[in-house]
Every structure is written in C-alpha cells, then in structure tokens.
Design an enzyme around this catalytic site. Structure first.
Site, PDB file in Angstrom:
ATOM      1  N   ARG A 160       0.840  -1.195   0.000  1.00  0.00           N
ATOM      2  CA  ARG A 160       0.000   0.000   0.000  1.00  0.00           C
ATOM      3  C   ARG A 160       0.869   1.235   0.000  1.00  0.00           C
ATOM      4  O   ARG A 160       1.771   1.348   0.823  1.00  0.00           O
ATOM      5  CB  ARG A 160      -0.814   0.008   1.304  1.00  0.00           C
ATOM      6  CG  ARG A 160      -2.242  -0.221   1.106  1.00  0.00           C
ATOM      7  CD  ARG A 160      -3.093  -0.123   2.326  1.00  0.00           C
ATOM      8  NE  ARG A 160      -2.656   0.539   3.532  1.00  0.00           N
ATOM      9  CZ  ARG A 160      -3.499   1.011   4.448  1.00  0.00           C
ATOM     10  NH1 ARG A 160      -4.794   0.914   4.253  1.00  0.00           N
ATOM     11  NH2 ARG A 160      -3.069   1.554   5.545  1.00  0.00           N
ATOM     12  N   ASP A 171       0.143  -2.116  12.387  1.00  0.00           N
ATOM     13  CA  ASP A 171       0.593  -2.628  11.091  1.00  0.00           C
ATOM     14  C   ASP A 171       0.911  -4.124  11.237  1.00  0.00           C
ATOM     15  O   ASP A 171       1.880  -4.511  11.908  1.00  0.00           O
ATOM     16  CB  ASP A 171       1.844  -1.860  10.637  1.00  0.00           C
ATOM     17  CG  ASP A 171       2.227  -2.215   9.214  1.00  0.00           C
ATOM     18  OD1 ASP A 171       2.281  -1.318   8.370  1.00  0.00           O
ATOM     19  OD2 ASP A 171       2.473  -3.426   8.942  1.00  0.00           O
TER      20      ASP A 171
HETATM   21  C1  PRP Z   1      -1.408  -4.240   4.816  1.00  0.00           C
HETATM   22  C2  PRP Z   1      -2.243  -5.486   5.056  1.00  0.00           C
HETATM   23  C3  PRP Z   1      -3.073  -5.563   3.794  1.00  0.00           C
HETATM   24  C4  PRP Z   1      -3.302  -4.116   3.464  1.00  0.00           C
HETATM   25  C5  PRP Z   1      -4.701  -3.757   3.884  1.00  0.00           C
HETATM   26  O1  PRP Z   1      -0.357  -4.520   3.985  1.00  0.00           O
HETATM   27  O2  PRP Z   1      -1.493  -6.640   5.289  1.00  0.00           O
HETATM   28  O3  PRP Z   1      -2.430  -6.217   2.725  1.00  0.00           O
HETATM   29  O4  PRP Z   1      -2.349  -3.349   4.217  1.00  0.00           O
HETATM   30  O5  PRP Z   1      -4.984  -2.455   3.538  1.00  0.00           O
HETATM   31  P1  PRP Z   1      -6.065  -2.065   2.432  1.00  0.00           P
HETATM   32  O6  PRP Z   1      -7.271  -2.907   2.697  1.00  0.00           O
HETATM   33  O7  PRP Z   1      -6.294  -0.610   2.672  1.00  0.00           O
HETATM   34  O8  PRP Z   1      -5.472  -2.328   1.073  1.00  0.00           O
HETATM   35  P2  PRP Z   1       0.756  -3.443   3.568  1.00  0.00           P
HETATM   36  O9  PRP Z   1       0.418  -2.841   2.252  1.00  0.00           O
HETATM   37  O10 PRP Z   1       0.997  -2.513   4.711  1.00  0.00           O
HETATM   38  O11 PRP Z   1       2.028  -4.339   3.290  1.00  0.00           O
HETATM   39  P3  PRP Z   1       2.848  -5.322   4.250  1.00  0.00           P
HETATM   40  O12 PRP Z   1       1.964  -6.520   4.541  1.00  0.00           O
HETATM   41  O13 PRP Z   1       4.020  -5.678   3.402  1.00  0.00           O
HETATM   42  O14 PRP Z   1       3.224  -4.577   5.503  1.00  0.00           O
HETATM   43  N1  URA Z   2      -2.717  -2.493   7.166  1.00  0.00           N
HETATM   44  C1  URA Z   2      -2.392  -2.878   8.406  1.00  0.00           C
HETATM   45  O1  URA Z   2      -1.444  -3.645   8.620  1.00  0.00           O
HETATM   46  N2  URA Z   2      -3.142  -2.405   9.421  1.00  0.00           N
HETATM   47  C2  URA Z   2      -4.187  -1.587   9.226  1.00  0.00           C
HETATM   48  O2  URA Z   2      -4.832  -1.197  10.213  1.00  0.00           O
HETATM   49  C3  URA Z   2      -4.498  -1.202   7.921  1.00  0.00           C
HETATM   50  C4  URA Z   2      -3.752  -1.676   6.898  1.00  0.00           C
END
Ligand code: PRP
Ligand code: URA
Length: 208
Positions: free
Chosen positions: A103, A199
């Site tokens: 994201r 997160d």
């Molecule tokens: C987080 C989570 C989802 C996403 C959810 O991942 O694990 O994939 O955000 O958010 P959304 O519904 O608004 O798309 P992130 O993109 O932070 O990556 P990561 O798992 O590598 O930390």
């Molecule tokens: N991704 C995360 O890991 N946590 C949140 O709350 C939203 C997006």
C-alpha cells in the site's frame, strides 16, 4: 458475496490478545497462526468430498475423502504469510501461491510487485489470506489478479476488517466468500483500522 463473521470464543479471545500493544513478535506470530487455523476450520467446512473404498481391520467400507485438485492458499505479502502455517496444519498437501502487494503510504492504493500461482488454478479451491482488510484496495487487487490468471473458486480470510473494506470487496467481487475474524469500527485518517492492531506486517516480522 457471502460474509461470515467468526463467533467462536477461542477466535475472539485470541484476536483480543493479538491487538494488545504489549504482545511480542513471537506471541503475535503464534496467535495469528492459531487464529488462521481456527478460521480455516470454519471456512473450509464446505470442501467437496467423494467416497473411496477403504479396508479397515474389520471390513471393507466406502468413506469420504476430499475431492478434486489440491486447494491453494494465497497469502498477500507480507502479512498474509503469517496465516499460511495455520492453514497448512489443516491441509498439509495444499499448494501455496503468493501475491505481493504494498500500500502506498500517501494514496493508500495497492501496487502489485509479485504474483506466482500454481498450475490448473481454475480447478482449485483458492483461499486468499491477509490479516487486515482496511480500505479493501489490496483485497480487491489480489482477487482481480487471481481471476485474471483463471482463478474461479475464491474464499478470502481476514482476521480484522473495517466496514469500508468489506463493502469494497463485496461490491467488486460479489461472487467470492469472505470470512472475517472481527469487524472493527472504522478507518482513521491514515487508513488504519480502529481499534485494529496496528501494522500487521511490521508486528509479524518485527520491523516496527
Ligand atoms: C497491509 C495489510 C493488507 C493491506 C490492507 O499490507 O497486510 O495487505 O495493508 O490495507 P487495504 O485494505 O487498505 O489495502 P501493507 O500494504 O501494509 O504491506 P505489508 O503486509 O508488506 O506490511
Ligand atoms: N494495514 C495494516 O497492517 N493495518 C491496518 O490497520 C491497515 C492496513
């Protein structure tokens, strides 16, 4: 799309522990794996079966086994990786595909950086896993990507969801089945789930 919210007290208890700021990385990993296994048990209750003949020490009988190609678990990287072992404990022979989505911190829009799925994806039961369903952007993009590669029978499991994410996924992909551990209140200005757990990727991999 059907949405199932988990009601089992063990799942609720473990999600509460997962949220705590003081939960360590090791504890977090163990909890998310256990939650994935418990949710998987519910989400996979409709897997099709067929009968085979087995010989017990007493007699020969016809009994059920899972039918068709092996299911595939597809974690959304990174955080979805934390749920894979819980599902493999239930289905040790399952295949595992991967979708890498990140994201953008400013726009909150997902960008795909990796996708690798097993062959005959159109014949397999697919279980996409990601602990967090926030805006729903990553979930929608992951399912888009799987469908573009031929995936048809899709279930999506998320541990914590925001109402916004559930609506976005329902609207974009009304044909899939969604399983949610707990539905939270809302998103904050940074599109993080409230109360949420922070997160998920950072908490699983200790990158805070
Ligand atoms: C987080 C989570 C989802 C996403 C959810 O991942 O694990 O994939 O955000 O958010 P959304 O519904 O608004 O798309 P992130 O993109 O932070 O990556 P990561 O798992 O590598 O930390
Ligand atoms: N991704 C995360 O890991 N946590 C949140 O709350 C939203 C997006």
């Amino acid at each position: 799309m059907s949405v199932s919210y988990m009601t089992h007290p063990l799942i609720k208890h473990k999600i509460t522990l997962l949220r705590k700021e003081t939960t360590t990385t090791g504890e977090f990993r163990k909890l998310i794996e256990e939650i994935a296994m418990l949710m998987g048990y519910e989400a996979l209750a409709d897997l099709p079966t067929t009968e085979i003949e087995v010989k017990t020490p007493i007699e020969t009988t016809r009994q059920p086994v899972l039918e068709g190609k092996k299911p595939v678990i597809v974690p959304i990287l990174r955080a979805g990786l934390g749920m894979v072992n819980g599902l493999l404990a239930l289905m040790p022979l399952a295949r595992v595909g991967h979708i890498g989505l990140a994201r953008d911190p400013e726009t909150h829009l997902p960008r795909e950086y990796y996708c690798n799925l097993p062959n005959l994806i159109d014949e397999r039961q697919i279980v996409v896993v990601d602990p967090m369903l926030a805006t729903g952007g990553s979930a929608v993009a992951a399912v888009d990507s799987i469908k573009k590669r031929g995936g048809k029978k899709i279930k999506f499991m998320s541990v914590i969801a925001a109402p916004e994410g559930v609506s976005a996924l329902m609207q974009a992909h009304p044909d899939i089945q969604l399983y949610v551990g707990c539905l939270d209140r809302c998103l904050n200005e940074n599109a993080y789930i409230c109360p949420g757990l922070g997160d998920a990727g950072d908490r699983i991999f200790g990158t805070l």
